[in-house]
Design a protein around this motif. Sequence first.
Motif, short mmCIF file in Angstrom:
data_model
loop_
_atom_site.label_atom_id
_atom_site.label_comp_id
_atom_site.label_asym_id
_atom_site.label_seq_id
_atom_site.Cartn_x
_atom_site.Cartn_y
_atom_site.Cartn_z
N HIS A 42 -54.79 18.00 20.65
CA HIS A 42 -53.99 17.27 21.64
C HIS A 42 -54.26 15.78 21.55
CE1 HIS A 42 -52.92 21.10 23.42
NE2 HIS A 42 -54.18 21.44 23.24
N ASP A 43 -53.26 15.03 21.07
CA ASP A 43 -53.54 13.61 20.90
C ASP A 43 -52.59 12.70 21.67
OD1 ASP A 43 -51.32 14.02 19.35
OD2 ASP A 43 -52.10 12.98 17.59
N ARG A 44 -51.90 13.27 22.65
CA ARG A 44 -51.00 12.44 23.46
C ARG A 44 -51.77 11.27 24.11
NH1 ARG A 44 -46.06 11.29 23.48
NH2 ARG A 44 -45.62 13.49 23.08
N GLY A 45 -52.87 11.60 24.73
CA GLY A 45 -53.67 10.58 25.41
C GLY A 45 -54.13 9.50 24.46
N ALA A 46 -54.63 9.93 23.30
CA ALA A 46 -55.13 8.96 22.31
C ALA A 46 -54.01 8.03 21.87
CB ALA A 46 -55.72 9.71 21.12
N ILE A 100 -71.21 -2.10 17.56
CA ILE A 100 -69.85 -1.63 17.83
C ILE A 100 -69.75 -1.07 19.25
CG2 ILE A 100 -68.10 0.11 17.19
CD1 ILE A 100 -68.98 -0.19 14.30
N LEU A 101 -68.73 -1.53 19.95
CA LEU A 101 -68.49 -1.05 21.31
C LEU A 101 -67.96 0.39 21.22
CD1 LEU A 101 -68.32 -2.09 24.35
CD2 LEU A 101 -65.88 -2.39 23.88
N LEU A 102 -68.68 1.31 21.85
CA LEU A 102 -68.34 2.72 21.72
C LEU A 102 -67.85 3.25 23.07
CD1 LEU A 102 -68.38 5.15 19.81
CD2 LEU A 102 -70.77 5.49 20.38
N ILE A 103 -66.59 3.68 23.08
CA ILE A 103 -66.03 4.19 24.33
C ILE A 103 -65.42 5.57 24.11
CG2 ILE A 103 -65.59 1.90 25.33
CD1 ILE A 103 -62.73 2.09 24.45
N GLY A 104 -65.24 6.29 25.19
CA GLY A 104 -64.68 7.63 25.05
C GLY A 104 -63.79 7.96 26.24
N GLY A 105 -63.01 9.02 26.08
CA GLY A 105 -62.15 9.45 27.17
C GLY A 105 -61.70 10.88 26.94
N GLY A 106 -61.05 11.42 27.93
CA GLY A 106 -60.57 12.79 27.83
C GLY A 106 -61.06 13.58 29.02
N ILE A 107 -61.13 14.91 28.81
CA ILE A 107 -61.61 15.77 29.90
C ILE A 107 -63.13 15.86 29.80
CG2 ILE A 107 -61.39 18.04 31.00
CD1 ILE A 107 -58.74 16.60 30.83
N ILE A 108 -63.78 14.98 30.49
CA ILE A 108 -65.24 14.91 30.40
C ILE A 108 -65.84 14.88 31.80
CG2 ILE A 108 -67.18 13.49 29.59
CD1 ILE A 108 -65.16 12.59 27.33
N ARG A 131 -70.66 12.52 31.43
CA ARG A 131 -70.40 11.09 31.25
C ARG A 131 -71.70 10.31 31.24
NH1 ARG A 131 -65.98 10.32 35.66
NH2 ARG A 131 -65.04 12.27 34.94
N LYS A 132 -72.51 10.63 32.21
CA LYS A 132 -73.81 9.96 32.35
C LYS A 132 -74.64 10.19 31.08
CE LYS A 132 -76.92 7.82 34.80
NZ LYS A 132 -77.57 7.46 33.58
N GLN A 133 -74.64 11.44 30.66
CA GLN A 133 -75.45 11.82 29.50
C GLN A 133 -74.98 11.07 28.25
OE1 GLN A 133 -75.43 16.11 28.95
NE2 GLN A 133 -76.35 15.90 26.91
N LEU A 134 -73.66 10.95 28.10
CA LEU A 134 -73.12 10.26 26.93
C LEU A 134 -73.42 8.76 26.98
CD1 LEU A 134 -69.73 12.14 26.55
CD2 LEU A 134 -71.64 12.19 24.94
N GLU A 135 -73.37 8.23 28.17
CA GLU A 135 -73.68 6.80 28.30
C GLU A 135 -75.15 6.55 27.97
OE1 GLU A 135 -69.93 5.70 31.23
OE2 GLU A 135 -71.95 5.72 32.11
N ASP A 136 -75.98 7.52 28.30
CA ASP A 136 -77.38 7.40 27.91
C ASP A 136 -77.56 7.51 26.40
OD1 ASP A 136 -78.15 7.07 30.49
OD2 ASP A 136 -78.70 9.18 30.82
N ALA A 137 -76.65 8.26 25.77
CA ALA A 137 -76.77 8.50 24.32
C ALA A 137 -76.20 7.36 23.50
CB ALA A 137 -76.06 9.80 23.95
N GLY A 138 -75.71 6.30 24.15
CA GLY A 138 -75.25 5.14 23.39
C GLY A 138 -73.81 4.75 23.63
N PHE A 139 -73.11 5.52 24.47
CA PHE A 139 -71.73 5.13 24.79
C PHE A 139 -71.74 4.00 25.81
CE2 PHE A 139 -70.52 8.64 22.38
CZ PHE A 139 -69.17 8.51 22.11
N ASP A 140 -70.90 3.01 25.56
CA ASP A 140 -70.83 1.91 26.50
C ASP A 140 -70.06 2.33 27.75
OD1 ASP A 140 -71.95 -0.60 25.02
OD2 ASP A 140 -70.78 0.50 23.54
N ARG A 141 -69.11 3.20 27.56
CA ARG A 141 -68.30 3.60 28.71
C ARG A 141 -67.50 4.86 28.39
NH1 ARG A 141 -65.98 0.37 32.85
NH2 ARG A 141 -65.09 1.86 34.32
N ILE A 142 -67.49 5.79 29.33
CA ILE A 142 -66.61 6.95 29.22
C ILE A 142 -65.57 6.82 30.33
CG2 ILE A 142 -66.43 9.46 29.34
CD1 ILE A 142 -68.02 8.68 26.94
N PHE A 143 -64.30 6.79 29.93
CA PHE A 143 -63.23 6.65 30.92
C PHE A 143 -62.77 8.03 31.37
CE2 PHE A 143 -63.01 2.67 28.55
CZ PHE A 143 -63.00 1.75 29.60
N SER A 144 -62.56 8.15 32.68
CA SER A 144 -62.16 9.45 33.21
C SER A 144 -60.64 9.56 33.22
CB SER A 144 -62.69 9.60 34.65
OG SER A 144 -62.25 8.50 35.42
#
Lengths: 132, 316
Positions: free
Chosen positions: A18-22, A88-96, A101-114
Motif C-alpha cells: 500500500h503506497d497511497r500515503g507514501a 541524514i534526517l530519518l523520518i517515518g509514517g504509517g500505522i505505527i 513510535r517512542k521506541q523507533l525514535e530511541d533507535a535513531g528516528f528523528d520523527r515518526i508521524f502519526s
Amino acid sequence: MAENQIRVLIAKPGLDGHDRGAKVVAQALRDAGMEVIYTGLRRTPEQIVSAAIQEDVQVVGLSSLSGAHNHLFQKVASLLKEKGHEEILLIGGGIIPEKDRKQLEDAGFDRIFSPGTSTEKIVSYIKEKVNG
Amino acid sequence: MGEKIKELAQGIVKGEERALARGLTLVENRKEGYQELLDLIYPEVKPCPIWGLTGAPGVGKSTITNFLVDKLAQRREKVGVIAVDPTSPFSGGAILGDRVRMMDLAGREGIFIRSMASRGALGGLSPAIMDAVSLFQAFGVDRIVVETVGVGQSETDIVSLADTVAVILMPGTGDDVQTIKAGLLEIGDVFVVNKADLEGAETLAGLLQSMLSGKNDDENRVPVVLKLIASQGKNLEELMSFLEKHQEYIETSGQKERKERMRTEMALKMHLQARYQDLFLKPLLGTEKWEQAISSINKREKSPAFWAKKIISGSE
C-alpha cells in the motif's frame, strides 16, 4: 541554481503493497520544491540505504502499513549508522502505535508521524531541520 | 574549502561511492568549490562508452535500463546510471521515480544509480548532467547509461551526446506527425517499439522503417527498428547486441572523435549559459531596470527585442 536543493528518499520497506500515503507525501514534498526519489514497494533495508547514499539525500522517509515497522525501520536506522550516515534526517509514517513510535525514535528516528498528520506539517518539519 | 574539495576529488578518483555521491550534489547545486572539483578530477577522466535511452513517460525506459544494466553487471562491468526526470516549472521540485523499475539493481556491487532532476529553472540546459558524466568517468566506470524523458530540446540535446542512442516508442501515442514533431528521428541509432503486443505496433514499426529509410547517409548506419516487450523480457537480448555492435562501429569508424568533440562543445556551451544566467540574468530580475522594461513593453512603447538589445549593450 546555487542553492541547497533538498533531496528526499521515500521508500517502503518490506512486504507492504500500500503506497497511497507514501505517494501523497512524495507529491506534497515535490510541490514544496523538493526533489523526491521514490523507490517503490518492497525494498529491503539494504537497498534503501544504498539508494540513500548514492542519491546523497538529506532526508529518508519510510512508510509502513504492514505492522513490520519495528524490525524494518530499525534495520534501516542501524545500517545508516553503520555506514556513517547519521547526519541524514530519518523520518517515518504509517500505522505505527504510540509505544512503537517512542521506541523507533530511541533507535535513531528523528520523527515518526502519526496518521492524520497534515502534509504541511511534514514539509515545514523537513525544511526547518534541513535548512536550520 | 580547498582541502575538503581536494579530499573529495581524491575519494572520487579512488572509487569511493560516498565521495562520488557528494561530488554529484556539488556539481548539481553549483555551490562554491564545484569548479575546483571539476578542475581536479578532469585530468583523471577516463572516457567510456555512453548509452542514451529516451522516450516519453511510461514507454518502458527504466524497465529496459534495468535489463541492460543487469546484463552488464553480470559481466562484472562497473556501470553508472544517470536517470533524468523533469523538474516542475511551478515548484522547482521533482519526483524522481526511475528507481521503481530498477528494483534488481539497487544495492548491487558495481552499479551506481543517480536520479537527477532536469532543473534549469530559467530555461536552457543545466550543465550538471555533463559534469555528472565527467565525475562518473573519473570515479571509473566501464559504461554510462543515461535515461531521459524525450520531451523538449534540452532533453534531446543531452541524450544525443551519448555514443549510441535508443529512442523508445510505443503504439497508440499518436500519428506519424507526432513522431516527426518530437525531433527524435534525427537522434536515434536504434528505434524501439516497446509493448509490441499492443495494437498498432506493426503499423508504428513499419512507419518508422519507411521514415528512416531516407536517412542512410552512411551505409553502416541505417537506424534499426526493434520490436520488443520489455516487461516480459522479449527481444531485449537483441537490443543489447545491437547496442554493442553499434559501439564497435563508433570506435572503429572515427565517429568517436566526432562525438567527443560534440560533447565538449555542448559542455562548454552549457557552462557559458549557466554563467550568463548566474552573473547576468538572475541579478537583473526584479531590478528597477527590469521593471521599467516590463512596463514599457506592456504599454506597447517598445518591443521586447528593443529592451533585450538595450540591456545587453548597457546603453541608456
